[in-house]
Each structure stands twice: as structure tokens, then as C-alpha cells.
Design a protein around this motif. Sequence first.
Motif, short mmCIF file in Angstrom:
data_model
loop_
_atom_site.label_atom_id
_atom_site.label_comp_id
_atom_site.label_asym_id
_atom_site.label_seq_id
_atom_site.Cartn_x
_atom_site.Cartn_y
_atom_site.Cartn_z
N GLU A 101 0.84 -1.19 0.00
CA GLU A 101 0.00 0.00 0.00
C GLU A 101 0.89 1.25 0.00
O GLU A 101 1.77 1.40 0.84
CB GLU A 101 -0.92 0.00 1.22
N PHE A 102 0.67 2.12 -0.95
CA PHE A 102 1.42 3.37 -1.00
C PHE A 102 0.60 4.40 -1.76
O PHE A 102 -0.35 4.06 -2.48
CB PHE A 102 2.79 3.18 -1.68
N THR A 103 0.97 5.64 -1.60
CA THR A 103 0.28 6.74 -2.26
C THR A 103 1.28 7.51 -3.12
O THR A 103 2.36 7.86 -2.65
CB THR A 103 -0.35 7.70 -1.24
N ILE A 104 0.91 7.74 -4.38
CA ILE A 104 1.73 8.55 -5.26
C ILE A 104 1.33 10.01 -5.08
O ILE A 104 0.17 10.37 -5.29
CB ILE A 104 1.56 8.13 -6.72
N ILE A 169 17.96 7.09 -8.62
CA ILE A 169 17.28 8.37 -8.39
C ILE A 169 18.30 9.47 -8.62
O ILE A 169 19.42 9.42 -8.08
CB ILE A 169 16.72 8.47 -6.96
N LYS A 170 17.94 10.47 -9.42
CA LYS A 170 18.85 11.60 -9.66
C LYS A 170 19.19 12.27 -8.33
O LYS A 170 18.36 12.35 -7.42
CB LYS A 170 18.21 12.60 -10.62
N ARG A 176 13.76 11.55 -0.82
CA ARG A 176 12.33 11.87 -0.83
C ARG A 176 11.46 10.61 -0.84
O ARG A 176 10.25 10.70 -1.00
CB ARG A 176 12.00 12.72 -2.06
N GLY A 177 12.10 9.46 -0.70
CA GLY A 177 11.36 8.20 -0.71
C GLY A 177 11.03 7.70 -2.11
O GLY A 177 10.21 6.78 -2.25
N LEU A 182 9.25 3.69 -6.27
CA LEU A 182 9.44 2.98 -7.54
C LEU A 182 9.43 1.46 -7.34
O LEU A 182 8.78 0.73 -8.09
CB LEU A 182 10.75 3.40 -8.19
N GLU A 183 10.14 0.99 -6.32
CA GLU A 183 10.20 -0.45 -6.11
C GLU A 183 8.84 -1.00 -5.68
O GLU A 183 8.43 -2.09 -6.11
CB GLU A 183 11.28 -0.83 -5.11
N SER A 184 8.12 -0.25 -4.85
CA SER A 184 6.78 -0.68 -4.46
C SER A 184 5.87 -0.79 -5.68
O SER A 184 5.09 -1.75 -5.82
CB SER A 184 6.19 0.31 -3.45
#
Length: 230
Positions: A101-104, A169-170, A176-177, A182-184
Motif C-alpha cells: 500500500e502506497f500513495t503517489i 534516483i537523480k 524523498r522516498g 518505484l520499487e513498491s
Amino acid sequence: MMILDSIDDIDFIEPLRLNMTDVFYREDDGLIMLERESQSIMISMTDIDKFKRLWSQCHLDQYQLYNVKQKEVVDLLINEYHKKDYFACYQAVYMATQPIEFTIPDHVSIRLLTQNYLDDVYHIYHHMSDRDYIKDRIEKKALWGLFHDGQLAGFIGMHREGSMGILEIKKEYQRRGYGSLLESYLINELLKQKKVPYCQVVVGNEASLALQRKLNMTLSTTYSYWVFDE
């Protein structure tokens, strides 16, 4: 037949399960097979003398990439068969069946990359200098980008043999997580495809190991070794 461990040998189990391999040898003392997409030879052999015979019989010298379970076999490939180099890695496996579970955030989007981003990925990614490989991953719809306010901030992909990777990640977008995000995202995409999400972490990469633990990935107790010619 050789018994494979669901964590330590996930890199063998998944290609076998998905019918992505040609098996050259499988008995109680070992397993040798070709993973077709990556053209890598997967080796787990406890009988070194028998492996030497199989090396010749199966014409294994013609390949450039080997995934090996035993350090003794690695030493043989390097010292006697003159392969160029190797590195060791852990397996990290997502064993749960439920998605993460995650939020973009509103200012972030994740989508498949197109060839328009080939040069960006090539210049940003620090762990590989093979432009053709990155191009192939984009062509195969196996590379996703994370965009911050429309700007490419990072990416993740699938390696040819089936592991997650190509995560970067640049610098200006780190902390910033976004790596976790991305992996989630990719883990959930693989679960939709009825695949077991896993990645390989080079020994010594503590930041990546910390990320895998954060995502409740189960880490292997043994190493896998990648041996290569080029």
C-alpha cells in the motif's frame, strides 16, 4: 533432483517456473541451465569434477555470463577458464501475496519510459555503461520512470533474467522516498502478473539492503555470484 531454496535460489526458481530456461543438467548434485532471455548460464554444482566434465560436454565456454551458487565454481571459472571478473550479491524476495500500500503524491507520476529517455537513463545510471542494454529494456517495456512535476527524477526496471533492478534516483531528487516508491510500484506490477518479485543486491550496498528491509523483502542467507567475460 537438487532441491532449491525459495529465497536463496529464487533466481533459479522463477525462470524455471516461467519456462524461461533450457536445462542442461539436473540431478541431486547440481543444476546447470540456460536462461534464454539473458543468455546467462545458471550453475549450482556440488561435484566440481563432474562440473568440469559438463563444462566441456555442454560447451559452456561459448557464453559470456554466468550466475553461480558456489564460490569454488566461481574460482574455477576465473582461474582455470579465464573468465574476466565476478561480483557477489544477496537475493531479496517479496514473499507476501498482498500488494504494497502506497500513495503517489500529486506532483509525481510513474510510467513506462520511451526511447526519448534513452540518453537520460544512460547518463544517469551509474552501475552500467551498456547503452544497448538500456535501449533493449525500454523496447521490451521493462523500464519505468518516476517524474517529479514532469521531470524525470528516477527509474527502475526489469533485468532480462527476471530480477528487478536498474534503480536510480537523480541526486537532486534523493531522500524523498522515490526509490521506495518505484520499487513498491514494480512489486505490485509483478504481483498482477503472478510473478514473484525479487532483486539482487551487490554485497556492500548497504543503502539498497536498507531499502529491501524497509519493503519487507526477505534476504538470502547465501550469495549468488555473477561471473562475466566482458
